[in-house]
Motif scaffolding. Structure first.
Motif, PDB file in Angstrom:
ATOM      1  N   GLY A  11       0.786  -1.227   0.000  1.00 33.03           N
ATOM      2  CA  GLY A  11       0.000   0.000   0.000  1.00 33.03           C
ATOM      3  C   GLY A  11       0.812   1.269   0.000  1.00 33.03           C
ATOM      4  N   SER A  34       0.142  -3.601   3.707  1.00 34.68           N
ATOM      5  CA  SER A  34       1.507  -3.342   4.153  1.00 34.68           C
ATOM      6  C   SER A  34       1.914  -1.914   3.800  1.00 34.68           C
ATOM      7  N   ARG A  38       7.415   4.816   6.614  1.00 32.77           N
ATOM      8  CA  ARG A  38       8.311   5.985   6.556  1.00 32.77           C
ATOM      9  C   ARG A  38       7.643   7.251   7.075  1.00 32.77           C
ATOM     10  N   PHE A  54      10.256  -5.671   4.099  1.00 26.25           N
ATOM     11  CA  PHE A  54      10.291  -7.125   4.254  1.00 26.25           C
ATOM     12  C   PHE A  54      11.724  -7.647   4.245  1.00 26.25           C
ATOM     13  N   GLY A  55      12.668  -6.796   3.840  1.00 32.83           N
ATOM     14  CA  GLY A  55      14.045  -7.249   3.691  1.00 32.83           C
ATOM     15  C   GLY A  55      14.293  -7.756   2.272  1.00 32.83           C
ATOM     16  N   MET A  83       9.956  -1.601  -4.679  1.00 28.75           N
ATOM     17  CA  MET A  83       8.953  -2.494  -4.092  1.00 28.75           C
ATOM     18  C   MET A  83       8.287  -3.334  -5.170  1.00 28.75           C
ATOM     19  N   ARG A 201       6.455  14.466 -10.766  1.00 26.78           N
ATOM     20  CA  ARG A 201       6.524  13.150 -11.401  1.00 26.78           C
ATOM     21  C   ARG A 201       5.157  12.781 -11.952  1.00 26.78           C
TER      22      ARG A 201
HETATM   23  P1  NAP Z   1      10.543   1.901  -3.038  1.00 28.98           P
HETATM   24  O1  NAP Z   1      11.688   2.807  -3.260  1.00 28.98           O
HETATM   25  O2  NAP Z   1      10.008   1.147  -4.178  1.00 28.98           O
HETATM   26  O3  NAP Z   1      10.858   0.847  -1.894  1.00 28.98           O
HETATM   27  C1  NAP Z   1      11.985   0.905  -1.075  1.00 28.98           C
HETATM   28  C2  NAP Z   1      11.810  -0.125  -0.001  1.00 28.98           C
HETATM   29  O4  NAP Z   1      10.796   0.284   0.932  1.00 28.98           O
HETATM   30  C3  NAP Z   1      11.342  -1.471  -0.497  1.00 28.98           C
HETATM   31  O5  NAP Z   1      12.415  -2.215  -1.005  1.00 28.98           O
HETATM   32  C4  NAP Z   1      10.731  -2.049   0.752  1.00 28.98           C
HETATM   33  O6  NAP Z   1      11.718  -2.460   1.677  1.00 28.98           O
HETATM   34  C5  NAP Z   1      10.072  -0.844   1.380  1.00 28.98           C
HETATM   35  N1  NAP Z   1       8.669  -0.681   0.985  1.00 28.98           N
HETATM   36  C6  NAP Z   1       8.158   0.105  -0.005  1.00 28.98           C
HETATM   37  N2  NAP Z   1       6.832   0.024  -0.036  1.00 28.98           N
HETATM   38  C7  NAP Z   1       6.482  -0.829   0.941  1.00 28.98           C
HETATM   39  C8  NAP Z   1       5.235  -1.323   1.416  1.00 28.98           C
HETATM   40  N3  NAP Z   1       4.062  -0.919   0.875  1.00 28.98           N
HETATM   41  N4  NAP Z   1       5.254  -2.204   2.450  1.00 28.98           N
HETATM   42  C9  NAP Z   1       6.429  -2.593   3.000  1.00 28.98           C
HETATM   43  N5  NAP Z   1       7.620  -2.156   2.611  1.00 28.98           N
HETATM   44  C10 NAP Z   1       7.648  -1.282   1.602  1.00 28.98           C
HETATM   45  O7  NAP Z   1       9.332   2.716  -2.351  1.00 28.98           O
HETATM   46  P2  NAP Z   1       9.198   4.274  -2.033  1.00 28.98           P
HETATM   47  O8  NAP Z   1       9.121   5.002  -3.322  1.00 28.98           O
HETATM   48  O9  NAP Z   1      10.225   4.628  -1.020  1.00 28.98           O
HETATM   49  O10 NAP Z   1       7.743   4.286  -1.379  1.00 28.98           O
HETATM   50  C11 NAP Z   1       7.552   3.802  -0.065  1.00 28.98           C
HETATM   51  C12 NAP Z   1       6.063   3.793   0.238  1.00 28.98           C
HETATM   52  O11 NAP Z   1       5.515   5.113   0.074  1.00 28.98           O
HETATM   53  C13 NAP Z   1       5.250   2.875  -0.677  1.00 28.98           C
HETATM   54  O12 NAP Z   1       4.291   2.244   0.140  1.00 28.98           O
HETATM   55  C14 NAP Z   1       4.581   3.810  -1.654  1.00 28.98           C
HETATM   56  O13 NAP Z   1       3.335   3.323  -2.116  1.00 28.98           O
HETATM   57  C15 NAP Z   1       4.408   5.066  -0.808  1.00 28.98           C
HETATM   58  N6  NAP Z   1       4.434   6.276  -1.610  1.00 28.98           N
HETATM   59  C16 NAP Z   1       5.488   6.524  -2.397  1.00 28.98           C
HETATM   60  C17 NAP Z   1       5.497   7.666  -3.157  1.00 28.98           C
HETATM   61  C18 NAP Z   1       6.639   7.937  -4.072  1.00 28.98           C
HETATM   62  O14 NAP Z   1       6.666   9.028  -4.615  1.00 28.98           O
HETATM   63  N7  NAP Z   1       7.563   7.028  -4.310  1.00 28.98           N
HETATM   64  C19 NAP Z   1       4.434   8.572  -3.106  1.00 28.98           C
HETATM   65  C20 NAP Z   1       3.359   8.299  -2.265  1.00 28.98           C
HETATM   66  C21 NAP Z   1       3.368   7.149  -1.520  1.00 28.98           C
HETATM   67  P3  NAP Z   1      12.244  -3.981   1.746  1.00 28.98           P
HETATM   68  O15 NAP Z   1      13.119  -4.155   0.553  1.00 28.98           O
HETATM   69  O16 NAP Z   1      12.946  -4.045   3.046  1.00 28.98           O
HETATM   70  O17 NAP Z   1      11.022  -4.860   1.688  1.00 28.98           O
END
Ligand code: NAP
Length: 252
Positions: A11, A34, A38, A54-55, A83, A201
């Motif tokens: 999620g 999940s 952050r 999850f690692g 992810m 973006r």
């Molecule tokens: P990412 O770079 O794709 O993921 C980095 C790491 O964060 C993943 O390898 C995983 O760790 C952990 N992770 C990401 N999403 C997760 C989830 N839903 N549940 C459990 N672990 C998660 O992700 P990100 O861009 O940092 O985004 C993190 C979260 O913020 C996501 O849930 C995403 O939907 C939300 N979000 C992101 C953005 C954005 O601009 N990127 C905007 C709004 C919301 P492990 O390898 O240890 O499993």
């Protein structure tokens, strides 16, 4: 448990929350959402929630097996590429079916002055994208993606839910706020800070679209960062309804 059994929703988006809420009443289905964990006070989905990574892909595969998960919907943000890549690898390794729920990107309309750019992962790429634009930049790429802009000699407006962490641009103003934002509010923000260009973006959806309408109204150009590609071969749905249909197909 018959049918789908236990569904994991990856999620962190409005779509993921809507999906969890809509699937809550479906019989024969237990849903766990999940979140990366952050954001300090995340908007929580309905039902069972787990927090934290999850690692890696192997950790996720282990978790899917240990928790007897029978299907995964990756409803993470379109730019959460790591992810999504991990989910694809874990699905392949465990045989647990995976659907990626990705809302469509934005399309320009009359009056929009957009340039598609990207990736913006390095200072050189960031500087090249901004070449020829004015000094005052509304950098709306999310607080985890500011580092490539940190060394640039421009003025930046930064906005995020929680305070952004260094490295940050030297000339900056930070606004702490959480969407959804209104077009009027965005128009006022662009005017107050005399913004020359918006960098964002191609997230798609409605939550973050107001700044695009405000930029159009003000005749301000937008640099729209292209989405990372999906892993090859993954099944995809563009809407929450499409994801529900996929789950129902598995259940039947
Ligand atoms: P990412 O770079 O794709 O993921 C980095 C790491 O964060 C993943 O390898 C995983 O760790 C952990 N992770 C990401 N999403 C997760 C989830 N839903 N549940 C459990 N672990 C998660 O992700 P990100 O861009 O940092 O985004 C993190 C979260 O913020 C996501 O849930 C995403 O939907 C939300 N979000 C992101 C953005 C954005 O601009 N990127 C905007 C709004 C919301 P492990 O390898 O240890 O499993």
């Amino acid at each position: 448990m018959p049918g789908v059994g236990r569904l994991l929703i990856l999620g962190g988006t409005g779509e993921a929350r809507r999906l969890a809420a809509e699937l809550a009443g479906l019989s024969g289905l237990a849903v766990v959402s999940s979140l990366a964990g952050r954001v300090r006070a995340p908007a929580l989905p309905q039902g069972e929630v787990r927090l934290g990574g999850f690692g890696g892909a192997l950790g996720l595969a282990r978790w899917l097996r240990a928790e007897h998960v029978t299907a995964v919907v990756d409803a993470t943000h379109p730019f959460a590429a790591r992810m999504t890549a991990n989910a694809a690898v874990a699905s392949e390794a465990t045989g647990v079916p995976l659907l990626v729920l990705r809302r469509p990107g934005w399309t320009a309309g009359p009056g929009d002055v957009w340039r598609r750019v990207g990736p913006l992962d390095t200072p050189d790429e960031a500087e090249a994208a901004l070449a020829g634009c004015g000094d005052r930049v509304f950098l709306a790429t999310g607080r985890g993606h500011l580092a490539p802009f940190a060394s640039l000699d421009r003025w930046f407006l930064l906005r995020s839910v929680d305070p952004p962490q260094p490295p940050l641009p030297r000339r900056r103003h930070v606004v702490l706020d959480r969407g959804p934002f209104t077009v009027d509010g965005e128009r006022a923000l662009l005017a107050e800070h005399r913004i020359d260009v918006v960098v964002t973006r191609d997230s798609g959806g409605t939550m973050a679209a107001a700044k695009l309408a405000a930029a159009r109204d003000a005749g301000i150009p937008v640099l729209l960062q292209r989405r990372p590609p999906l892993p090859p071969g993954v099944e995809e749905a563009a809407t929450v309804a499409g994801a529900i249909a996929w789950v129902e197909r598995l259940l039947s």
